[in-house]
Design a protein around this motif. Structure first.
Motif, PDB file in Angstrom:
ATOM      1  N   GLY A 101       0.787  -1.219   0.000  1.00  0.00           N
ATOM      2  CA  GLY A 101       0.000   0.000   0.000  1.00  0.00           C
ATOM      3  C   GLY A 101       0.817   1.266   0.000  1.00  0.00           C
ATOM      4  O   GLY A 101       0.510   2.205   0.736  1.00  0.00           O
ATOM      5  N   ALA A 102       1.900   1.314  -0.798  1.00  0.00           N
ATOM      6  CA  ALA A 102       2.708   2.521  -0.891  1.00  0.00           C
ATOM      7  C   ALA A 102       1.862   3.668  -1.409  1.00  0.00           C
ATOM      8  O   ALA A 102       0.954   3.482  -2.207  1.00  0.00           O
ATOM      9  N   SER A 103       2.164   4.884  -0.920  1.00  0.00           N
ATOM     10  CA  SER A 103       1.328   6.035  -1.255  1.00  0.00           C
ATOM     11  C   SER A 103       1.832   6.805  -2.456  1.00  0.00           C
ATOM     12  O   SER A 103       1.184   7.767  -2.881  1.00  0.00           O
ATOM     13  N   ARG A 104       2.995   6.469  -2.990  1.00  0.00           N
ATOM     14  CA  ARG A 104       3.554   7.157  -4.153  1.00  0.00           C
ATOM     15  C   ARG A 104       3.753   6.149  -5.274  1.00  0.00           C
ATOM     16  O   ARG A 104       4.369   5.103  -5.067  1.00  0.00           O
ATOM     17  N   TYR A 105       3.240   6.489  -6.450  1.00  0.00           N
ATOM     18  CA  TYR A 105       3.368   5.582  -7.585  1.00  0.00           C
ATOM     19  C   TYR A 105       3.939   6.331  -8.784  1.00  0.00           C
ATOM     20  O   TYR A 105       3.804   7.551  -8.908  1.00  0.00           O
ATOM     21  N   PHE A 106       4.593   5.575  -9.648  1.00  0.00           N
ATOM     22  CA  PHE A 106       5.250   6.124 -10.829  1.00  0.00           C
ATOM     23  C   PHE A 106       4.638   5.457 -12.053  1.00  0.00           C
ATOM     24  O   PHE A 106       4.580   4.226 -12.132  1.00  0.00           O
ATOM     25  N   LEU A 107       4.189   6.280 -12.995  1.00  0.00           N
ATOM     26  CA  LEU A 107       3.474   5.789 -14.175  1.00  0.00           C
ATOM     27  C   LEU A 107       4.382   5.875 -15.398  1.00  0.00           C
ATOM     28  O   LEU A 107       4.865   6.953 -15.758  1.00  0.00           O
ATOM     29  N   GLY A 108       4.641   4.738 -16.017  1.00  0.00           N
ATOM     30  CA  GLY A 108       5.407   4.688 -17.255  1.00  0.00           C
ATOM     31  C   GLY A 108       4.490   4.409 -18.433  1.00  0.00           C
ATOM     32  O   GLY A 108       3.639   3.506 -18.369  1.00  0.00           O
ATOM     33  N   PHE A 147       1.422  -0.844 -30.387  1.00  0.00           N
ATOM     34  CA  PHE A 147       0.814  -0.904 -29.062  1.00  0.00           C
ATOM     35  C   PHE A 147       1.220   0.294 -28.213  1.00  0.00           C
ATOM     36  O   PHE A 147       2.322   0.842 -28.357  1.00  0.00           O
ATOM     37  N   THR A 148       0.336   0.664 -27.302  1.00  0.00           N
ATOM     38  CA  THR A 148       0.622   1.639 -26.255  1.00  0.00           C
ATOM     39  C   THR A 148       0.538   0.913 -24.921  1.00  0.00           C
ATOM     40  O   THR A 148      -0.496   0.304 -24.609  1.00  0.00           O
ATOM     41  N   ASP A 149       1.626   0.963 -24.153  1.00  0.00           N
ATOM     42  CA  ASP A 149       1.718   0.240 -22.887  1.00  0.00           C
ATOM     43  C   ASP A 149       1.741   1.216 -21.722  1.00  0.00           C
ATOM     44  O   ASP A 149       2.219   2.353 -21.852  1.00  0.00           O
ATOM     45  N   ALA A 150       1.269   0.760 -20.580  1.00  0.00           N
ATOM     46  CA  ALA A 150       1.315   1.558 -19.357  1.00  0.00           C
ATOM     47  C   ALA A 150       1.621   0.633 -18.182  1.00  0.00           C
ATOM     48  O   ALA A 150       1.105  -0.492 -18.118  1.00  0.00           O
ATOM     49  N   VAL A 151       2.470   1.105 -17.263  1.00  0.00           N
ATOM     50  CA  VAL A 151       2.781   0.341 -16.051  1.00  0.00           C
ATOM     51  C   VAL A 151       2.777   1.282 -14.857  1.00  0.00           C
ATOM     52  O   VAL A 151       3.079   2.468 -14.979  1.00  0.00           O
ATOM     53  N   LEU A 152       2.443   0.729 -13.706  1.00  0.00           N
ATOM     54  CA  LEU A 152       2.543   1.438 -12.437  1.00  0.00           C
ATOM     55  C   LEU A 152       3.594   0.758 -11.574  1.00  0.00           C
ATOM     56  O   LEU A 152       3.549  -0.460 -11.375  1.00  0.00           O
ATOM     57  N   LEU A 153       4.548   1.552 -11.077  1.00  0.00           N
ATOM     58  CA  LEU A 153       5.558   1.066 -10.158  1.00  0.00           C
ATOM     59  C   LEU A 153       5.384   1.780  -8.820  1.00  0.00           C
ATOM     60  O   LEU A 153       5.034   2.969  -8.782  1.00  0.00           O
ATOM     61  N   LEU A 155       4.840  10.945 -10.583  1.00  0.00           N
ATOM     62  CA  LEU A 155       5.665  11.204 -11.760  1.00  0.00           C
ATOM     63  C   LEU A 155       5.164  10.349 -12.913  1.00  0.00           C
ATOM     64  O   LEU A 155       4.868   9.162 -12.736  1.00  0.00           O
ATOM     65  N   VAL A 156       5.066  10.958 -14.087  1.00  0.00           N
ATOM     66  CA  VAL A 156       4.714  10.240 -15.311  1.00  0.00           C
ATOM     67  C   VAL A 156       5.893  10.364 -16.260  1.00  0.00           C
ATOM     68  O   VAL A 156       6.450  11.448 -16.448  1.00  0.00           O
ATOM     69  N   SER A 157       6.279   9.250 -16.854  1.00  0.00           N
ATOM     70  CA  SER A 157       7.402   9.278 -17.799  1.00  0.00           C
ATOM     71  C   SER A 157       6.999   8.543 -19.072  1.00  0.00           C
ATOM     72  O   SER A 157       6.389   7.469 -19.021  1.00  0.00           O
ATOM     73  N   LEU A 158       7.365   9.143 -20.198  1.00  0.00           N
ATOM     74  CA  LEU A 158       6.901   8.683 -21.508  1.00  0.00           C
ATOM     75  C   LEU A 158       8.081   8.280 -22.375  1.00  0.00           C
ATOM     76  O   LEU A 158       9.068   9.019 -22.486  1.00  0.00           O
ATOM     77  N   ALA A 179      10.902   3.384 -18.825  1.00  0.00           N
ATOM     78  CA  ALA A 179      10.637   4.821 -18.927  1.00  0.00           C
ATOM     79  C   ALA A 179      10.703   5.516 -17.582  1.00  0.00           C
ATOM     80  O   ALA A 179      11.036   6.711 -17.516  1.00  0.00           O
ATOM     81  N   VAL A 180      10.390   4.819 -16.489  1.00  0.00           N
ATOM     82  CA  VAL A 180      10.351   5.477 -15.175  1.00  0.00           C
ATOM     83  C   VAL A 180      11.603   5.214 -14.351  1.00  0.00           C
ATOM     84  O   VAL A 180      11.653   5.557 -13.178  1.00  0.00           O
ATOM     85  N   LEU A 181      12.621   4.611 -14.948  1.00  0.00           N
ATOM     86  CA  LEU A 181      13.828   4.273 -14.191  1.00  0.00           C
ATOM     87  C   LEU A 181      14.973   5.254 -14.412  1.00  0.00           C
ATOM     88  O   LEU A 181      16.016   5.136 -13.773  1.00  0.00           O
ATOM     89  N   GLY A 182      14.815   6.216 -15.324  1.00  0.00           N
ATOM     90  CA  GLY A 182      15.923   7.091 -15.683  1.00  0.00           C
ATOM     91  C   GLY A 182      16.085   8.289 -14.763  1.00  0.00           C
ATOM     92  O   GLY A 182      15.229   8.600 -13.925  1.00  0.00           O
TER      93      GLY A 182
END
Length: 694
Positions: free
Chosen positions: A21-28, A35-41, A81-84, A594-597
């Motif tokens: 239940g972490a309160s901060r998420y990162f969207l890639g 295809f268009t992909d999306a992930v939540l970390l 944070l959102v990273s594309l 995308a969200v690791l840089g």
């Protein structure tokens, strides 16, 4: 499409854990050609949810929104944070597509223009050759012609989407480039970029090509960013938006729009980072197969090599610092075609797979069924659709092209029927396709995989009908193939085998290029021979123990990612005799990466000794001379650091720090003592991206 459960996370790097239940998420987000992909970390870099949807090129927001709507809304509300990342810019280079631009060249001669490749890329009518430029020492070689430059800007402004500027030796003195940019900004509102801002190396022809590619990409990148921002706003996601550069670092939206060419290889760079994180490997050969391209990179000690001389993308090598990637026009949606002298060929043009076309437009099945019994014709299985809307290009359409554009708005157009009944429409659609506004359908590796049961997510009947019609076309029109008429599996198997052979050859080519001892042409010839040797040996059950044997990457596993990878890479690994790793979530590796840089900005400045005892710094505002080398190097470090820090802040870095490197060209044991020729000072400012405060 498969999705992870929010309660079944996989930690990037391969260690499993439960979500607490972490309160901060990162969207890639990764937007590719298909295809268009999306992930939540979460904060522990654990994947808590992922989704995949079809890319909707005509309105990118639809495909992006479809992927986001498959993610848990409660977690999206906590994104900081959102990273594309995207392959659209890479695909546009490989396919030779882009928006209309004007290139203003000051001080270039015809030989340099020819060497740049601009005529092949844009056509001579997009180039304005003007007086101006400097010499190698930074002194003015010829003054600018203000009247001629202003006239060229006014002539081109109504019919282009952006301007590109390059002056002879602009990296040694940017004065003329800056002046021409000021005139463009005064006379029109079109985006404009200068060569010295994008590349710091000498080589006017390649620098001109780089800034031209940059200008062509502005509208593509702006459309993508606008689509993402609209989609995020509609879902009340107000986190900062970053974009992945070709070197794997991050930049904010403003920086991406100013220098879109930096996002070339954005998708491949993100896939390399994602593949390493998902597999947990620090040394590997990474291959990412998408709909349009296959991108290959070698990773050692957890870091992909960077190419400071520019990465090879299709037939172009722009001066962009990027992950050292071998990008080729081979993907699941590549056109399977006849090529004179070669026979069966795949790519580089992307087409809509027939299985996907029928999946989205079932009415085409009736046309395909009828074509199965007709005489072979080159226009069979060929439908046209709208692909991309560009305001500048649409404004330049002729009346018949605009009519064709409006016709395409009603759905796919059967080109066989158009050729018979509406030749003017058919010819206008062909021009729209060449301009990148429309796209054709065709038989593809994705269709072949559907025929053979290797894939089943689209319409398999359309794929089977397409294989039968395509095989008959090849037999009757080109004399290619010995397949039994009406058999779909044999031609499909040959296509899949061709894909596997081509991937093997390109992996070997990339390995030869990685060694650095062979140019692309020789690497291609050698790889062709080695591929034949490797596949023939492994395909023969009775082959004796060889006296001579080569092995591909004996100590590096092959990490394969991308949506089509599972269909082809097991056979590739078997053919080359290498260990294959296909990690969990391999089909969304780009979005993970995308969200690791981090944000990183590099500035290179050069110090030379034009005459003995004079040391010249080529700074951002022109050359400065010193009598002492240490003073010259100190100024270069100071100016490079200040500019790198400013760019890092502008790109969205939080508290960036600076590191330096220096490359010297000098002789230490000369008869007269130490002899200095040149030094290249590099300042790198890096830091974590700014995130939303919660």
């Amino acid at each position: 499409m498969p999705e992870t459960s929010p309660k079944a996370a996989v930690v990037v790097g391969g260690v499993a854990s439960a979500v607490t239940g972490a309160s901060r998420y990162f969207l890639g987000i990764d937007t590719g050609g298909t295809f268009t992909d999306a992930v939540l970390l979460d904060e522990a870099q654990a994947i808590v949810a992922s989704a995949k949807s079809l890319t909707t090129r005509f309105d990118l927001a639809v495909g992006i929104g479809a992927s986001l709507d498959k993610l848990p809304p409660a977690l999206l509300a906590q994104v900081v944070l959102v990273s594309l990342s995207t392959t659209l810019t890479t695909n546009s280079v490989v396919e030779g597509k882009g928006a209309p631009v004007c290139v203003l060249l000051a001080g270039y001669d015809e030989r340099q223009v020819k060497a740049s490749g601009l005529v092949e890329l844009l056509g001579m009518d997009s180039i304005a050759m003007l007086p101006g430029g400097h010499d190698a020492g930074g002194a003015e070689a010829q003054p600018l012609d203000e009247a001629a430059t202003r006239a060229a800007i006014l002539r081109f402004a109504p019919r282009v989407s952006a301007f590109a500027i390059s002056a002879s030796f602009g990296v040694r003195n940017p004065e003329h480039e800056l002046q021409m940019r000021a005139w463009v900004e005064e006379l029109c509102d079109k985006p404009v970029a200068c060569g010295h801002e994008l590349a710091s190396s000498l080589g006017a022809p390649r620098r001109a090509m780089t800034v031209a590619l940059n200008a062509r990409m502005v509208s593509h990148v702006k459309a993508l960013i606008d689509s993402v921002q609209r989609t995020l706003a509609a879902r009340a996601i107000d986190a900062p938006l970053m974009v992945v550069k070709g070197d794997g670092s991050l930049i904010n939206v403003a920086s991406a729009l100013a220098r879109p060419v930096g996002t070339v290889l954005s998708g491949p760079a993100a896939s390399v980072l994602g593949a390493c994180a998902l597999s947990g490997l620090r040394n590997a050969v990474v291959a990412d197969m998408g709909g349009t391209t296959t991108d290959i990179a070698v990773v050692r000690n957890g870091q992909p090599a960077l190419s400071f001389d520019g990465a090879l993308i299709g037939q172009w090598r722009p001066m962009v610092e990027a992950v050292k990637v071998y990008a080729i026009g081979l993907g699941g949606d590549s056109e399977v075609r006849f090529s004179g002298g070669e026979g069966l060929a795949i790519g580089p043009r992307r087409v809509v797979p027939l299985s996907l076309l029928a999946h989205e437009h079932p009415q085409v099945l009736a046309v395909l069924r009828n074509q199965q019994s007709e005489s072979p014709h080159a226009s069979q299985i060929r439908f046209a659709q709208r692909l991309h809307a560009d305001a500048a290009m649409l404004a330049r359409l002729t009346d018949d092209e605009l009519a064709a554009w409006n016709t395409l708005a009603q759905g796919p157009v059967d080109l066989e029927r158009a050729n018979l009944e509406q030749r003017a429409l058919s010819r206008a659609i062909a021009r729209l396709e060449r301009k990148g506004l429309a796209i054709y359908s065709g038989f593809t590796p994705s269709d072949a995989a559907h025929v053979l049961g290797m894939s089943a997510h689209w319409n398999s009947e359309a794929a089977t009908l397409g294989a039968i019609i395509w095989a008959r076309q090849m037999r009757h029109l080109y004399g290619l193939g010995t397949w039994v008429l009406g058999d779909a599996r044999a031609p499909a198997r040959q296509v899949v085998d061709k894909v596997v052979d081509t991937i093997c050859q390109k992996l070997i080519e990339a390995g030869l290029n990685d060694a650095g001892h062979m140019n692309e042409g020789n690497a291609h010839k050698v790889a062709t021979l080695l591929t034949h040797m490797a596949l023939h040996r492994r395909g023969s059950a009775t082959a004796a123990q060889p006296v001579f044997q080569l092995q591909f990457a004996p100590e590096l596993p092959l990490v394969a990612v991308g949506a089509p990878a599972a269909s082809y890479y097991p056979a590739v690994a078997q053919g080359l005799g290498v260990q294959l790793v296909m990690p969990p979530h391999a089909d969304v590796a780009n979005a993970v990466g995308a969200v690791l840089g981090q944000v990183a900005q590099r500035v290179h400045l050069t110090v030379t000794q034009p005459v003995r005892g004079t040391y010249r710094v080529f700074g951002p505002n022109g050359p400065h001379d010193f009598a002492n080398l240490d003073d010259a190097l100190a100024l270069a470090r100071s100016q490079a650091a200040a500019l790198a820090l400013q760019r890092a802040h502008d790109a969205g870095a939080s508290a960036p720090t600076v590191s330096f490197s220096q490359e010297d060209n000098a002789v230490t044991n000369d008869i007269d003592g130490h002899l200095f020729f040149e030094a290249r000072i590099t300042a790198t400012a890096s830091g974590a991206p700014v995130t939303k405060v919660v």
